[in-house]
Design an enzyme around this catalytic site. Structure first.
Site, PDB file in Angstrom:
ATOM      1  N   ARG A  52       0.589  -1.145   0.063  1.00  0.00           N
ATOM      2  CA  ARG A  52      -0.402  -0.303   0.321  1.00  0.00           C
ATOM      3  C   ARG A  52       1.313   1.391  -0.379  1.00  0.00           C
ATOM      4  O   ARG A  52       0.299   2.275  -0.355  1.00  0.00           O
ATOM      5  CB  ARG A  52      -0.750  -0.285   1.245  1.00  0.00           C
ATOM      6  CG  ARG A  52      -2.162   0.902   1.411  1.00  0.00           C
ATOM      7  CD  ARG A  52      -2.881   0.671   2.316  1.00  0.00           C
ATOM      8  NE  ARG A  52      -3.206  -0.150   3.482  1.00  0.00           N
ATOM      9  CZ  ARG A  52      -2.228   0.890   4.243  1.00  0.00           C
ATOM     10  NH1 ARG A  52      -2.504   2.026   4.338  1.00  0.00           N
ATOM     11  NH2 ARG A  52      -2.290   0.516   5.396  1.00  0.00           N
ATOM     12  N   TYR A 104     -13.565  18.974 -15.667  1.00  0.00           N
ATOM     13  CA  TYR A 104     -13.659  17.412 -15.498  1.00  0.00           C
ATOM     14  C   TYR A 104     -15.028  17.597 -14.595  1.00  0.00           C
ATOM     15  O   TYR A 104     -14.669  18.129 -13.753  1.00  0.00           O
ATOM     16  CB  TYR A 104     -12.644  16.793 -15.241  1.00  0.00           C
ATOM     17  CG  TYR A 104     -13.055  14.873 -15.569  1.00  0.00           C
ATOM     18  CD1 TYR A 104     -13.551  14.193 -16.607  1.00  0.00           C
ATOM     19  CD2 TYR A 104     -13.328  14.901 -14.067  1.00  0.00           C
ATOM     20  CE1 TYR A 104     -14.492  13.051 -15.943  1.00  0.00           C
ATOM     21  CE2 TYR A 104     -14.023  13.663 -13.340  1.00  0.00           C
ATOM     22  CZ  TYR A 104     -13.896  12.710 -14.569  1.00  0.00           C
ATOM     23  OH  TYR A 104     -15.176  11.033 -14.906  1.00  0.00           O
ATOM     24  N   ASP A 177      -4.504  19.754 -14.088  1.00  0.00           N
ATOM     25  CA  ASP A 177      -5.175  19.127 -15.292  1.00  0.00           C
ATOM     26  C   ASP A 177      -4.703  18.550 -17.267  1.00  0.00           C
ATOM     27  O   ASP A 177      -5.154  19.507 -17.422  1.00  0.00           O
ATOM     28  CB  ASP A 177      -6.482  18.396 -15.179  1.00  0.00           C
ATOM     29  CG  ASP A 177      -6.731  17.494 -15.831  1.00  0.00           C
ATOM     30  OD1 ASP A 177      -6.497  16.632 -15.997  1.00  0.00           O
ATOM     31  OD2 ASP A 177      -8.526  17.064 -15.205  1.00  0.00           O
ATOM     32  N   LYS A 202      -7.443   7.304 -20.037  1.00  0.00           N
ATOM     33  CA  LYS A 202      -6.794   7.945 -21.567  1.00  0.00           C
ATOM     34  C   LYS A 202      -5.511   8.081 -21.820  1.00  0.00           C
ATOM     35  O   LYS A 202      -5.468   6.394 -22.440  1.00  0.00           O
ATOM     36  CB  LYS A 202      -7.204  10.027 -20.747  1.00  0.00           C
ATOM     37  CG  LYS A 202      -8.334   9.904 -19.530  1.00  0.00           C
ATOM     38  CD  LYS A 202      -9.895   9.273 -20.117  1.00  0.00           C
ATOM     39  CE  LYS A 202     -10.160   9.195 -18.560  1.00  0.00           C
ATOM     40  NZ  LYS A 202     -10.817  10.645 -18.305  1.00  0.00           N
TER      41      LYS A 202
END
Ligand SMILES: *Cc1c(COP(=O)(O)O)cnc(C)c1O
Length: 381
Positions: A52, A104, A177, A202
């Protein structure tokens, strides 16, 4: 090998260059272990302790991602929004955030929620209006100025350098972004940004088969350390197999992005004055309001994302979207297959997106086939 490799393309090729010492394999192995052993003195045998916190395959993909944006370090997350959440977890009650009115939509929904739940200020600025970003910032109070460029799904282009200047003058950090531009075309750290974000779901992965997110930092500082700690406790690190798939996808990032950009420009030019359309939104068109900044800021192509505004209204746009045969009617973007989406339908109640807008993610098929498909769908009107 030369030690002066000038282009990002070369840097990435170098970062992906790999020979497995044990076997001579040319791709990195997958190391799926969630735990790592200790020696007779109870010291860790290697750099890792628990999955983790970090693991070798994830580190490998982070090295490539840091190189792509020419940053000091990168962190990989289980999705774009997991990365977004780890970043905005740093904002304290009483502080303030700035973000574009159109961006977004999932990210904006989350900003609204944390603003309300945690008592954080949020100002959304009109990304088409000069000076609006600067006016939204509250010196000493704004912690993060968030921009997206090009903006999804109108593809307005925001000047990163100007945004960085305004943020820094007010003591804020700038996060960008750059999912749609990708590091092939825009590297925000070069323009003064503090943090770069990508939904690696993406273009970076490019094959519509991995959910992943990335943050890249210009500086490894205490702020960055806090983001790492957030990922550790949120448990939002990227999975090992996904990291390996992302490494695989990024091997072709440059050729995919260039093919999509070439196709998109051809399609945009073909449809820009089409009698059944009110317009084509694409930063590569000279008529696009963001073209001038895009020409400066998007040095590796204008990308594969565009929108068309169908004459008439929502029903006409939905009819065209449904009549497409080669474009797949689906959300998401940046894969090798072309997708079409009636955006307002998926954005929900806060959406400012025009009802006649269809968002197109242009893939790597033949541009002429995509043009013919759109033509036949428009002819149904
Ligand atoms: C998809 C997307 C996101 C969110 O990323 P996920 O991987 O879906 O969590 C954020 N920004 C942009 C521009 C996107 O296209």
């Amino acid at each position: 090998m030369s030690n002066t490799l000038p282009s990002t393309r070369s840097l990435v090729a170098q970062a992906l260059h790999y020979i497995d010492e044990a076997t001579g394999g040319v791709v990195p192995p997958i190391q799926p272990s969630t735990t790592f052993g200790r020696d007779e003195n109870y010291e860790l045998l290697g750099a890792y302790s628990y999955g983790r916190y970090g693991s070798p395959t994830v580190t490998k993909v982070e090295e490539v991602l840091a190189r792509l944006d020419e940053g000091a370090d990168a962190l990989a997350f289980s999705s774009g929004l997991a990365a977004f959440a780890a970043l905005f977890e740093t904002v304290r009650t009483g502080q303030h955030m700035v973000a574009p009115e159109i961006m977004y939509h999932g990210g904006q929904d989350w900003l609204r929620m944390i603003a309300e739940r945690r008592g954080i200020g949020l100002t959304l600025f009109d990304q088409t209006k000069p000076g609006a970003l600067e006016a939204a910032i509250r010196p000493g109070e704004t912690a993060i100025v968030w921009i997206e460029t090009p903006v999804n799904p109108t593809w307005d282009v925001i000047d990163i350098e100007a945004a960085a200047k305004a943020a820094h003058e007010a003591g804020a950090r700038l996060g960008v972004d750059a999912t749609v531009a990708t590091p092939v075309s825009t590297r925000p750290l070069e323009h003064g940004a503090d943090i770069v974000f990508h939904s690696a779901t993406k273009y970076l992965n490019g094959h519509s088969d991995v959910n992943a997110g990335v943050l890249v930092t210009g500086q490894a500082n205490p702020f960055w350390e806090e983001i790492f700690v957030n990922r550790k406790y949120l448990g939002s690190i990227l999975g090992t197999f996904e990291a390996w798939l992302l490494l695989r996808g990024m091997r072709t990032l440059f050729v995919r992005f260039e093919a999509s950009s070439r196709n998109a420009l051809k399609i945009a030019k073909h449809f820009k004055d089409h009698p059944k359309l009110d317009g084509v939104l694409y930063p590569g068109l000279e008529s696009h309001p963001g073209h001038e900044i895009a020409a400066r800021q998007m040095t590796g192509g204008f990308g594969g994302m565009m929108s068309v505004l169908v004459k008439g209204g929502e029903a006409d746009a939905k009819q065209v979207a449904a009549a497409l045969k080669l474009f797949v009617p689906a959300t998401s973007l940046g894969g090798v297959e072309s997708l079409a989406e009636h955006r307002k339908t998926v954005e929900g109640p806060h959406s400012l997106v025009a009802a006649n807008l269809i968002r197109l993610s242009i893939g790597i098929e033949e541009a002429d086939d995509l043009i013919a498909d759109l033509e036949q769908a428009l002819a149904t009107l």
